[in-house]
Design an enzyme around this catalytic site. Sequence first.
Site, mmCIF file in Angstrom:
data_model
loop_
_atom_site.group_PDB
_atom_site.id
_atom_site.type_symbol
_atom_site.label_atom_id
_atom_site.label_comp_id
_atom_site.label_asym_id
_atom_site.label_seq_id
_atom_site.Cartn_x
_atom_site.Cartn_y
_atom_site.Cartn_z
ATOM 1 N N GLU A 190 76.845 37.492 41.729
ATOM 2 C CA GLU A 190 77.830 36.628 42.384
ATOM 3 C C GLU A 190 79.197 37.291 42.253
ATOM 4 O O GLU A 190 79.648 37.584 41.144
ATOM 5 C CB GLU A 190 77.842 35.222 41.759
ATOM 6 C CG GLU A 190 76.592 34.434 42.103
ATOM 7 C CD GLU A 190 76.657 32.958 41.720
ATOM 8 O OE1 GLU A 190 77.551 32.579 40.929
ATOM 9 O OE2 GLU A 190 75.812 32.192 42.219
ATOM 10 N N ARG B 233 67.821 33.430 40.355
ATOM 11 C CA ARG B 233 67.670 32.325 41.320
ATOM 12 C C ARG B 233 66.380 31.534 41.126
ATOM 13 O O ARG B 233 66.335 30.332 41.413
ATOM 14 C CB ARG B 233 67.707 32.876 42.748
ATOM 15 C CG ARG B 233 68.974 33.607 43.108
ATOM 16 C CD ARG B 233 70.197 32.727 42.954
ATOM 17 N NE ARG B 233 71.399 33.455 43.339
ATOM 18 C CZ ARG B 233 72.628 33.002 43.081
ATOM 19 N NH1 ARG B 233 72.814 31.852 42.453
ATOM 20 N NH2 ARG B 233 73.672 33.702 43.442
ATOM 21 N N HIS C 179 80.254 29.666 50.645
ATOM 22 C CA HIS C 179 79.153 29.871 49.704
ATOM 23 C C HIS C 179 78.383 28.566 49.469
ATOM 24 O O HIS C 179 77.151 28.542 49.516
ATOM 25 C CB HIS C 179 79.694 30.416 48.377
ATOM 26 C CG HIS C 179 78.674 30.491 47.284
ATOM 27 N ND1 HIS C 179 77.654 31.427 47.282
ATOM 28 C CD2 HIS C 179 78.499 29.736 46.167
ATOM 29 C CE1 HIS C 179 76.903 31.244 46.198
ATOM 30 N NE2 HIS C 179 77.391 30.232 45.512
ATOM 31 N N GLU D 256 82.925 37.149 42.019
ATOM 32 C CA GLU D 256 83.898 36.122 41.654
ATOM 33 C C GLU D 256 85.167 36.761 41.105
ATOM 34 O O GLU D 256 85.194 37.937 40.733
ATOM 35 C CB GLU D 256 83.326 35.183 40.581
ATOM 36 C CG GLU D 256 82.006 34.539 40.972
ATOM 37 C CD GLU D 256 81.603 33.356 40.099
ATOM 38 O OE1 GLU D 256 82.481 32.789 39.413
ATOM 39 O OE2 GLU D 256 80.414 33.013 40.107
ATOM 40 N N ASP E 278 82.379 28.095 34.792
ATOM 41 C CA ASP E 278 82.209 28.696 36.115
ATOM 42 C C ASP E 278 82.239 27.605 37.181
ATOM 43 O O ASP E 278 81.674 26.523 36.990
ATOM 44 C CB ASP E 278 80.900 29.485 36.179
ATOM 45 C CG ASP E 278 80.861 30.409 37.399
ATOM 46 O OD1 ASP E 278 81.921 30.928 37.798
ATOM 47 O OD2 ASP E 278 79.765 30.598 37.951
ATOM 48 N N TYR F 52 67.861 23.476 37.741
ATOM 49 C CA TYR F 52 69.249 23.065 37.951
ATOM 50 C C TYR F 52 69.481 21.560 38.095
ATOM 51 O O TYR F 52 70.607 21.099 37.932
ATOM 52 C CB TYR F 52 69.866 23.827 39.128
ATOM 53 C CG TYR F 52 69.660 23.218 40.488
ATOM 54 C CD1 TYR F 52 70.693 22.514 41.125
ATOM 55 C CD2 TYR F 52 68.449 23.340 41.163
ATOM 56 C CE1 TYR F 52 70.514 21.972 42.377
ATOM 57 C CE2 TYR F 52 68.268 22.791 42.406
ATOM 58 C CZ TYR F 52 69.303 22.111 43.023
ATOM 59 O OH TYR F 52 69.121 21.557 44.255
ATOM 60 N N GLU G 2 72.587 34.767 49.629
ATOM 61 C CA GLU G 2 73.109 34.467 50.963
ATOM 62 C C GLU G 2 72.868 35.625 51.934
ATOM 63 O O GLU G 2 72.526 35.409 53.092
ATOM 64 C CB GLU G 2 74.613 34.206 50.885
ATOM 65 C CG GLU G 2 74.997 32.976 50.104
ATOM 66 C CD GLU G 2 76.477 32.982 49.750
ATOM 67 O OE1 GLU G 2 76.801 33.484 48.659
ATOM 68 O OE2 GLU G 2 77.281 32.535 50.561
ATOM 69 N N THR H 229 81.407 31.870 43.502
ATOM 70 C CA THR H 229 81.126 32.974 44.424
ATOM 71 C C THR H 229 82.063 32.937 45.620
ATOM 72 O O THR H 229 82.265 31.883 46.216
ATOM 73 C CB THR H 229 79.668 32.879 44.914
ATOM 74 O OG1 THR H 229 78.836 32.761 43.778
ATOM 75 C CG2 THR H 229 79.282 34.102 45.716
ATOM 76 N N ARG I 177 68.825 22.544 49.885
ATOM 77 C CA ARG I 177 68.645 21.133 50.224
ATOM 78 C C ARG I 177 68.608 20.851 51.720
ATOM 79 O O ARG I 177 68.515 19.700 52.139
ATOM 80 C CB ARG I 177 69.786 20.301 49.607
ATOM 81 C CG ARG I 177 69.723 20.163 48.092
ATOM 82 C CD ARG I 177 70.921 19.380 47.563
ATOM 83 N NE ARG I 177 72.173 20.057 47.855
ATOM 84 C CZ ARG I 177 72.704 21.016 47.084
ATOM 85 N NH1 ARG I 177 72.106 21.367 45.982
ATOM 86 N NH2 ARG I 177 73.827 21.606 47.432
ATOM 87 N N LYS J 11 72.068 31.459 34.272
ATOM 88 C CA LYS J 11 73.394 32.081 34.283
ATOM 89 C C LYS J 11 73.797 32.607 32.916
ATOM 90 O O LYS J 11 74.943 32.981 32.726
ATOM 91 C CB LYS J 11 74.424 31.026 34.710
ATOM 92 C CG LYS J 11 74.117 30.340 36.028
ATOM 93 C CD LYS J 11 74.632 31.144 37.184
ATOM 94 C CE LYS J 11 74.633 30.304 38.458
ATOM 95 N NZ LYS J 11 75.300 31.038 39.548
ATOM 96 N N GLN K 138 66.984 29.317 38.207
ATOM 97 C CA GLN K 138 67.973 28.317 38.625
ATOM 98 C C GLN K 138 67.343 27.208 39.481
ATOM 99 O O GLN K 138 67.607 26.019 39.274
ATOM 100 C CB GLN K 138 69.076 29.022 39.422
ATOM 101 C CG GLN K 138 70.236 28.122 39.826
ATOM 102 C CD GLN K 138 71.322 28.891 40.599
ATOM 103 O OE1 GLN K 138 71.226 30.100 40.792
ATOM 104 N NE2 GLN K 138 72.344 28.188 41.021
ATOM 105 N N THR L 2 77.468 38.000 32.137
ATOM 106 C CA THR L 2 78.586 37.813 33.062
ATOM 107 C C THR L 2 79.450 39.055 32.877
ATOM 108 O O THR L 2 80.026 39.246 31.806
ATOM 109 C CB THR L 2 79.399 36.557 32.682
ATOM 110 O OG1 THR L 2 78.516 35.436 32.591
ATOM 111 C CG2 THR L 2 80.498 36.285 33.691
ATOM 112 N N ASP M 97 78.848 37.055 38.148
ATOM 113 C CA ASP M 97 78.054 36.009 37.497
ATOM 114 C C ASP M 97 76.577 36.250 37.831
ATOM 115 O O ASP M 97 76.055 35.729 38.817
ATOM 116 C CB ASP M 97 78.533 34.644 38.006
ATOM 117 C CG ASP M 97 77.683 33.500 37.491
ATOM 118 O OD1 ASP M 97 77.024 33.662 36.459
ATOM 119 O OD2 ASP M 97 77.687 32.427 38.141
HETATM 120 MN MN MN Z 1 78.937 31.579 39.695
#
Ligand code: MN
Length: 417
Positions: free
Chosen positions: A196, A232, A130, A198, A123, A239, A358, A344, A139, A248, A235, A252, A228
């Site tokens: 997500e 969150r 995104h 995609e 992925d 991550y 988002e 995404t 961040r 993830k 994640q 899917t 996907d």
């Molecule tokens: Mn993804």
Amino acid sequence: MPLQKSWVKSANAAGSPFPLNNLPYGVFSICDVTPRCGVAIGEFVLDLTALEASGAIDCKATLQGSSWNAFMALGARAWTTLRTQLTTMLREDAEDPERLKPHLYRLADVQLHMPFVVAEYTDFYASRHHATNVGTMFRGAENALPPNWLHIPIGYNGRASSVVVSGTPVRRPWGQLKAPNVPEPHFAPSARFDIELELGAVVGMASTGPISVAEADAHIFGYVLLNDWSARDIQAWEYQPLGPFQAKATATTISPWIVTAAALEPFRCATPEREVPLLPYLAEPFPTLFDIDLEVLLAPDRKTPTVLTRTNYKEMYYSSAQQLAHHTACGCAMRVGDLLGSGTISGPAPGNRGSLLELSLGGQTPIELDTGEHRSFVEDGDTVTLKGAAQGDGFSIGFGDCKATVLPALDDPYGRG
Ligand code: MN
């Protein structure tokens, strides 16, 4: 190119997702019969396994199983030959429609299965909108795009075992979570389960060394819609430094029809202008994105769906061909049936965002549904549907829905009762 007319009348109807111009490949079953290969045309699926067995088409017996992998492995010449044959047999002035009619089944009467065996799943993270939206939340705006982002199509190796076909329910995962303001992690059902939007590229040819962007483009057999599913809260804690892992791996979802690269050929468009020049091995030799309208709908339990998002695949910064070229640059071998998630697909405006993370700004501004309910992330019982179509002159190349309903987390994930 205009609509190509078929003797299957429903394929000529305005708004049909499966006109003769499309011919997407899938795997279907009727009653308890072993799943077989088929092609969608109008409101029907044509049984290609039976057609091959009868001698009407010759694909070297690759259509006698329950997946498209063996056929894909025959290579591009075979892909073109079959498409040409099917177009000839299904067009309005075809010689012998009666021969095919016993092999047509109403889509409403069949069950659809995984169209191919996923060899491996990768992925990516290739929409600038995104990456900027999410990076800002994780961040801060100053460090939204990582320093490598404008140079590398960022990706991670996912799990082929996570890929399921549209219609398969998805269960809310348990996982290790830690809120930013709490000192210790805990183990609980994800409270920030997300989607997500995609596009998935299906690799149809094996390779064992670096391939160019042009070669990579030719190795892609077709495309599916892909959701996907992303936890969150799992994640955010896991991550760094190796990227997403358990967040993830729950599921899917893909749409059941492989829309071939050949059907999308008239819809090619170039990737956007580069802010930083790409290294030569990633340069686009010809347009490698496609103009495909996409949308996401969310329906609370048995209620009317709300359109959450409308966007387009042409918003991507990197194409699947560029991602595949990058993927192989180190010598990484690819297999027939490898699946590459685009990342995404978000557009520039708030209504174009491809994830709830988002859309709800990390859960801070829940969105209002048409039913009056609000959502920051998906709730148990919600049904999420991705839709996609390339709009031609009087016809559209539809993908078929990519749909799944969220089931509640297990009461006790380690219970043995
Ligand atoms: Mn993804």
